[in-house]
Design a protein around this motif. Structure first.
Motif, PDB file in Angstrom:
ATOM      1  N   MET A 132      -7.281  19.726  -6.955  1.00  0.00           N
ATOM      2  CA  MET A 132      -7.086  20.423  -5.690  1.00  0.00           C
ATOM      3  C   MET A 132      -7.465  19.588  -4.475  1.00  0.00           C
ATOM      4  SD  MET A 132      -5.691  23.119  -6.654  1.00  0.00           S
ATOM      5  CE  MET A 132      -5.607  23.935  -5.065  1.00  0.00           C
ATOM      6  N   VAL A 133      -7.933  18.380  -4.691  1.00  0.00           N
ATOM      7  CA  VAL A 133      -8.247  17.507  -3.554  1.00  0.00           C
ATOM      8  C   VAL A 133      -7.263  16.353  -3.459  1.00  0.00           C
ATOM      9  CG1 VAL A 133     -10.689  18.092  -3.675  1.00  0.00           C
ATOM     10  CG2 VAL A 133      -9.874  16.064  -4.878  1.00  0.00           C
ATOM     11  N   ARG A 134      -6.394  16.207  -4.461  1.00  0.00           N
ATOM     12  CA  ARG A 134      -5.407  15.135  -4.426  1.00  0.00           C
ATOM     13  C   ARG A 134      -4.322  15.459  -3.411  1.00  0.00           C
ATOM     14  NH1 ARG A 134      -4.843  12.848 -10.556  1.00  0.00           N
ATOM     15  NH2 ARG A 134      -4.361  10.956  -9.409  1.00  0.00           N
ATOM     16  N   ASP A 135      -3.779  14.405  -2.837  1.00  0.00           N
ATOM     17  CA  ASP A 135      -2.623  14.569  -1.964  1.00  0.00           C
ATOM     18  C   ASP A 135      -1.398  14.895  -2.812  1.00  0.00           C
ATOM     19  OD1 ASP A 135      -1.183  14.698   0.315  1.00  0.00           O
ATOM     20  OD2 ASP A 135      -1.482  12.611   0.924  1.00  0.00           O
ATOM     21  N   ARG A 136      -0.357  15.409  -2.196  1.00  0.00           N
ATOM     22  CA  ARG A 136       0.875  15.721  -2.894  1.00  0.00           C
ATOM     23  C   ARG A 136       1.821  14.528  -2.857  1.00  0.00           C
ATOM     24  NH1 ARG A 136       3.367  21.454  -1.474  1.00  0.00           N
ATOM     25  NH2 ARG A 136       4.592  20.774  -3.281  1.00  0.00           N
ATOM     26  N   VAL A 137       2.671  14.443  -3.888  1.00  0.00           N
ATOM     27  CA  VAL A 137       3.671  13.375  -3.942  1.00  0.00           C
ATOM     28  C   VAL A 137       4.818  13.760  -3.016  1.00  0.00           C
ATOM     29  CG1 VAL A 137       5.297  12.161  -5.418  1.00  0.00           C
ATOM     30  CG2 VAL A 137       3.032  12.751  -6.285  1.00  0.00           C
ATOM     31  N   GLN A 138       5.119  12.906  -2.056  1.00  0.00           N
ATOM     32  CA  GLN A 138       6.135  13.222  -1.062  1.00  0.00           C
ATOM     33  C   GLN A 138       7.111  12.079  -0.812  1.00  0.00           C
ATOM     34  OE1 GLN A 138       6.482  16.183   0.225  1.00  0.00           O
ATOM     35  NE2 GLN A 138       4.541  17.145  -0.320  1.00  0.00           N
ATOM     36  N   ARG A 139       6.610  10.860  -0.690  1.00  0.00           N
ATOM     37  CA  ARG A 139       7.420   9.754  -0.170  1.00  0.00           C
ATOM     38  C   ARG A 139       8.183   9.038  -1.284  1.00  0.00           C
ATOM     39  NH1 ARG A 139       5.938   4.269   0.492  1.00  0.00           N
ATOM     40  NH2 ARG A 139       7.297   3.158   1.936  1.00  0.00           N
ATOM     41  N   PRO A 140       9.530   8.961  -1.189  1.00  0.00           N
ATOM     42  CA  PRO A 140      10.288   8.190  -2.182  1.00  0.00           C
ATOM     43  C   PRO A 140      10.106   6.688  -1.962  1.00  0.00           C
ATOM     44  CG  PRO A 140      11.766   9.054  -0.512  1.00  0.00           C
ATOM     45  CD  PRO A 140      10.405   9.628  -0.218  1.00  0.00           C
ATOM     46  N   ILE A 141      10.258   5.933  -3.026  1.00  0.00           N
ATOM     47  CA  ILE A 141      10.160   4.480  -2.934  1.00  0.00           C
ATOM     48  C   ILE A 141      11.416   3.854  -3.537  1.00  0.00           C
ATOM     49  CG2 ILE A 141       7.645   4.343  -2.950  1.00  0.00           C
ATOM     50  CD1 ILE A 141       7.722   3.893  -5.912  1.00  0.00           C
ATOM     51  N   ARG A 142      11.755   2.684  -3.066  1.00  0.00           N
ATOM     52  CA  ARG A 142      12.928   1.957  -3.555  1.00  0.00           C
ATOM     53  C   ARG A 142      12.460   0.801  -4.426  1.00  0.00           C
ATOM     54  NH1 ARG A 142      15.445  -2.527  -1.940  1.00  0.00           N
ATOM     55  NH2 ARG A 142      14.050  -2.671  -0.143  1.00  0.00           N
ATOM     56  N   THR A 143      12.951   0.765  -5.653  1.00  0.00           N
ATOM     57  CA  THR A 143      12.556  -0.292  -6.580  1.00  0.00           C
ATOM     58  C   THR A 143      13.485  -1.494  -6.520  1.00  0.00           C
ATOM     59  OG1 THR A 143      13.871   0.583  -8.425  1.00  0.00           O
ATOM     60  CG2 THR A 143      11.644   1.466  -8.127  1.00  0.00           C
ATOM     61  N   GLY A 144      14.713  -1.318  -6.014  1.00  0.00           N
ATOM     62  CA  GLY A 144      15.693  -2.402  -6.022  1.00  0.00           C
ATOM     63  C   GLY A 144      16.436  -2.518  -7.334  1.00  0.00           C
ATOM     64  N   ILE A 145      16.127  -1.636  -8.312  1.00  0.00           N
ATOM     65  CA  ILE A 145      16.818  -1.611  -9.609  1.00  0.00           C
ATOM     66  C   ILE A 145      17.830  -0.474  -9.552  1.00  0.00           C
ATOM     67  CG2 ILE A 145      16.527  -1.475 -12.108  1.00  0.00           C
ATOM     68  CD1 ILE A 145      13.538  -2.155 -11.634  1.00  0.00           C
ATOM     69  N   ARG A 146      19.107  -0.790  -9.609  1.00  0.00           N
ATOM     70  CA  ARG A 146      20.134   0.203  -9.322  1.00  0.00           C
ATOM     71  C   ARG A 146      20.104   1.389 -10.285  1.00  0.00           C
ATOM     72  NH1 ARG A 146      22.929  -4.529  -7.521  1.00  0.00           N
ATOM     73  NH2 ARG A 146      23.553  -5.087  -9.643  1.00  0.00           N
ATOM     74  N   VAL A 147      19.945   1.138 -11.581  1.00  0.00           N
ATOM     75  CA  VAL A 147      19.960   2.239 -12.531  1.00  0.00           C
ATOM     76  C   VAL A 147      18.777   3.182 -12.304  1.00  0.00           C
ATOM     77  CG1 VAL A 147      18.660   0.968 -14.298  1.00  0.00           C
ATOM     78  CG2 VAL A 147      20.213   2.809 -14.981  1.00  0.00           C
ATOM     79  N   ASP A 186      -8.328   3.617  -2.557  1.00  0.00           N
ATOM     80  CA  ASP A 186      -9.303   4.249  -1.678  1.00  0.00           C
ATOM     81  C   ASP A 186      -9.313   3.636  -0.292  1.00  0.00           C
ATOM     82  OD1 ASP A 186      -9.945   5.900  -3.756  1.00  0.00           O
ATOM     83  OD2 ASP A 186     -11.785   4.842  -4.325  1.00  0.00           O
ATOM     84  N   LYS A 187      -8.712   2.461  -0.135  1.00  0.00           N
ATOM     85  CA  LYS A 187      -8.572   1.851   1.195  1.00  0.00           C
ATOM     86  C   LYS A 187      -7.314   2.321   1.904  1.00  0.00           C
ATOM     87  CE  LYS A 187      -9.514  -2.348   1.862  1.00  0.00           C
ATOM     88  NZ  LYS A 187      -9.407  -3.820   1.863  1.00  0.00           N
ATOM     89  N   GLY A 188      -6.567   3.227   1.272  1.00  0.00           N
ATOM     90  CA  GLY A 188      -5.362   3.769   1.887  1.00  0.00           C
ATOM     91  C   GLY A 188      -4.107   2.993   1.585  1.00  0.00           C
ATOM     92  N   GLU A 189      -4.132   2.108   0.591  1.00  0.00           N
ATOM     93  CA  GLU A 189      -2.972   1.273   0.294  1.00  0.00           C
ATOM     94  C   GLU A 189      -2.127   1.875  -0.823  1.00  0.00           C
ATOM     95  OE1 GLU A 189      -4.185  -3.207   1.457  1.00  0.00           O
ATOM     96  OE2 GLU A 189      -5.195  -2.435  -0.326  1.00  0.00           O
ATOM     97  N   ASN A 190      -0.851   1.520  -0.829  1.00  0.00           N
ATOM     98  CA  ASN A 190       0.095   1.948  -1.849  1.00  0.00           C
ATOM     99  C   ASN A 190       0.096   0.899  -2.951  1.00  0.00           C
ATOM    100  OD1 ASN A 190       2.140   3.226  -3.248  1.00  0.00           O
ATOM    101  ND2 ASN A 190       3.771   2.397  -1.955  1.00  0.00           N
ATOM    102  N   GLY A 224      -5.741  11.431   2.586  1.00  0.00           N
ATOM    103  CA  GLY A 224      -6.201  10.346   3.447  1.00  0.00           C
ATOM    104  C   GLY A 224      -6.296   9.016   2.747  1.00  0.00           C
ATOM    105  N   ALA A 225      -6.278   9.024   1.415  1.00  0.00           N
ATOM    106  CA  ALA A 225      -6.307   7.782   0.652  1.00  0.00           C
ATOM    107  C   ALA A 225      -4.880   7.361   0.313  1.00  0.00           C
ATOM    108  CB  ALA A 225      -7.151   7.940  -0.609  1.00  0.00           C
ATOM    109  N   GLY A 226      -4.741   6.267  -0.413  1.00  0.00           N
ATOM    110  CA  GLY A 226      -3.431   5.795  -0.835  1.00  0.00           C
ATOM    111  C   GLY A 226      -3.010   6.441  -2.148  1.00  0.00           C
TER     112      GLY A 226
END
Length: 470
Positions: A154-169, A265-269, A321-323
């Motif tokens: 209940m303290v985790r952020d929600r998954v929202q942002r899509p990412i692009r891998t560059g792999i078409r399939v 924890d430093k806010g990085e992906n 607030g974290a990554g």
């Protein structure tokens, strides 16, 4: 008033008037310092393959604590894997020289790491020691136990942002989101490591942590120098080769996860790659059998199926607030049996899976991802507009094309009798050609646009700009 002041001076002032009490206080201050703490030790009473039995430490250690054998030139570490009222069982960490009967074993405590940003570009062991010959590692300000619990649900952020891998399939059929956990399921020699190397080149991550668990020794430098290449500058590689002890192979993913949590924890992906989760389970099986734990599923003890979610649940989005840690883990399916206990357990924990098909690899279609059996549970958060409808349409065409393969091979198909099948026969090879991608090719910028261009070209449809030029 003077009497009260004198009494206060005796209670709160120096204790020089009481030499015995002053000496005792000095001893307490001395031994409360970590470097002066009293050591507790036990004695080795039995030595077996992969484990020692020690008496005298049962009331001073817990499961997962480290102990140390100090006889010889270098100390040897071991981990407590079983506790009894009078004895404990420990498994050696480094797999070095066997202990001797009567040898002293000293309590070491919980094992932790102090990750630092300067670790990027370095290759380290499961114990956090450098193995690349580039000098010692700097220590960060925080000591993190390698067996940390995951963030609360209940303290985790929600998954929202899509990412692009560059792999078409992947970007078309099983798109990912930041903080997702994806499994790559395949038999041996199908192309898991090659696909993982393509994920490692994705540009949408600030940092990457790679755990090579039970890898062939000759392939470590190839993966780091050739596959990662310039991306190694933002990557920490944790290596435990196949010849190392099961304890080191078990610790490699835990060490990699701990480092990834430092950056999260430093806010990085962060991108975390574990190759492979199956070898992690194999190491746990060896340890469990050495400790006397009975097998429950094809030789795997119950502790394996407790450790898998304990590791994988630590990945994902961090607290608000974290990554986030996006985990890509490979699962080796023994004998191409996708109902293997480890594969079955991992599917229930992960947020999606890519199935690599040996028949596609035999045809030379790389990456050999089967789009019909691969799933991303967060795909709807990544698809935009009508992309989901398009993907469902593409899957229907590919499925119709594959299910009529035998019929067409025996000459049972006549063009014009089924418009849907005619479309599938015409477009499916185009789809396959677009999905074909080698590790050396450039990353895809827009997979849907590239697919649309190829399908229009196959249908003889040109763009308005091309028509004007004509």
């Amino acid at each position: 008033m003077q009497a009260r002041r004198a009494a206060a001076g005796r209670e709160d002032g120096p204790v020089s008037g009481r030499p015995a009490f002053a000496a005792l206080a000095g001893q307490v201050r001395h031994f409360t310092r970590p470097d002066h703490a009293l050591d507790v030790s036990g004695t080795v009473t039995e030595v077996a393959a992969g484990r020692y039995t020690v008496v005298g430490l049962s009331r001073h250690v817990r499961l997962g604590d480290f102990v140390e054998l100090r006889e010889g030139r270098t100390p040897r570490l071991a981990e407590v894997v079983r506790l009894g009222p009078d004895e404990i069982i420990v498994c050696p960490i480094d797999g070095g020289a066997a202990a001797a009967i009567g040898e002293r074993v000293w309590r070491r405590g919980t094992f932790g790491l102090s990750p630092d940003d300067s670790w990027c570009g370095r290759t380290i062991s499961s114990l956090g020691l450098p193995v690349d010959g580039l000098g010692p590692l700097a220590s960060g300000p925080v000591v993190r136990p390698v067996n940390s619990p995951p963030p609360g649900s209940m303290v985790r952020d929600r998954v929202q942002r899509p990412i692009r891998t560059g792999i078409r399939v992947v970007d078309i059929f099983t798109p990912l989101c930041q903080g997702q956990r994806l499994g790559v399921f395949a038999g041996s020699g199908v192309g898991k490591s090659t696909l993982l190397s393509m994920f490692a080149k994705a540009a949408d991550f600030d940092r990457a942590v790679v755990a090579l668990v039970g890898e062939r020794g000759r392939e470590v430098r190839e993966f780091i120098e050739d596959t990662l290449g310039p991306n190694m500058a933002k990557t920490v590689a944790v290596v435990a080769t196949s010849d190392e002890s099961p304890m080191l192979r078990k610790m490699a993913p835990l060490t990699a996860m701990t480092i990834a949590e430092h950056f999260r924890d430093k806010g990085e992906n962060v991108l975390l790659i574990v190759d492979s989760l199956t070898r992690f389970a194999h190491a746990l099986r060896e340890i469990g059998m050495a400790s006397g734990e009975p097998p429950v599923a094809r030789g795997y003890p119950a502790s394996v199926f407790t450790a898998l979610p304990g590791l994988l649940e630590r990945a994902g989005p961090g607290p608000v607030g974290a990554g986030a840690i996006t985990a890509i883990v490979s699962i080796l399916v023994d004998g191409d049996n996708h109902n293997d206990p480890v594969a079955d357990a991992a599917r229930g924990i992960l947020d999606g899976h890519l199935v690599l098909d040996r028949s596609l690899a035999d045809e030379g279609r790389y990456p050999p991802v089967n789009p019909l059996t691969s799933i991303s549970r967060l795909a709807r958060k990544a698809w935009k507009g009508d992309e989901e409808k398009l993907v469902m349409r593409l899957k229907a065409l590919v499925h119709r094309y594959e299910e009529t393969r035998d019929l067409r091979l025996i000459g049972g198909y006549r063009p014009g009798t089924d418009a849907e099948l005619d479309m599938a026969i015409k477009q499916s090879p185009v789809i396959y050609d677009v999905l074909r991608q080698s590790p050396d090719s450039a990353a895809s910028e827009d997979a849907f646009a590239e697919l649309a261009t190829a399908m229009k070209a196959a249908a003889g449809i040109t763009s308005p700009q091309a028509q004007k030029r004509g």
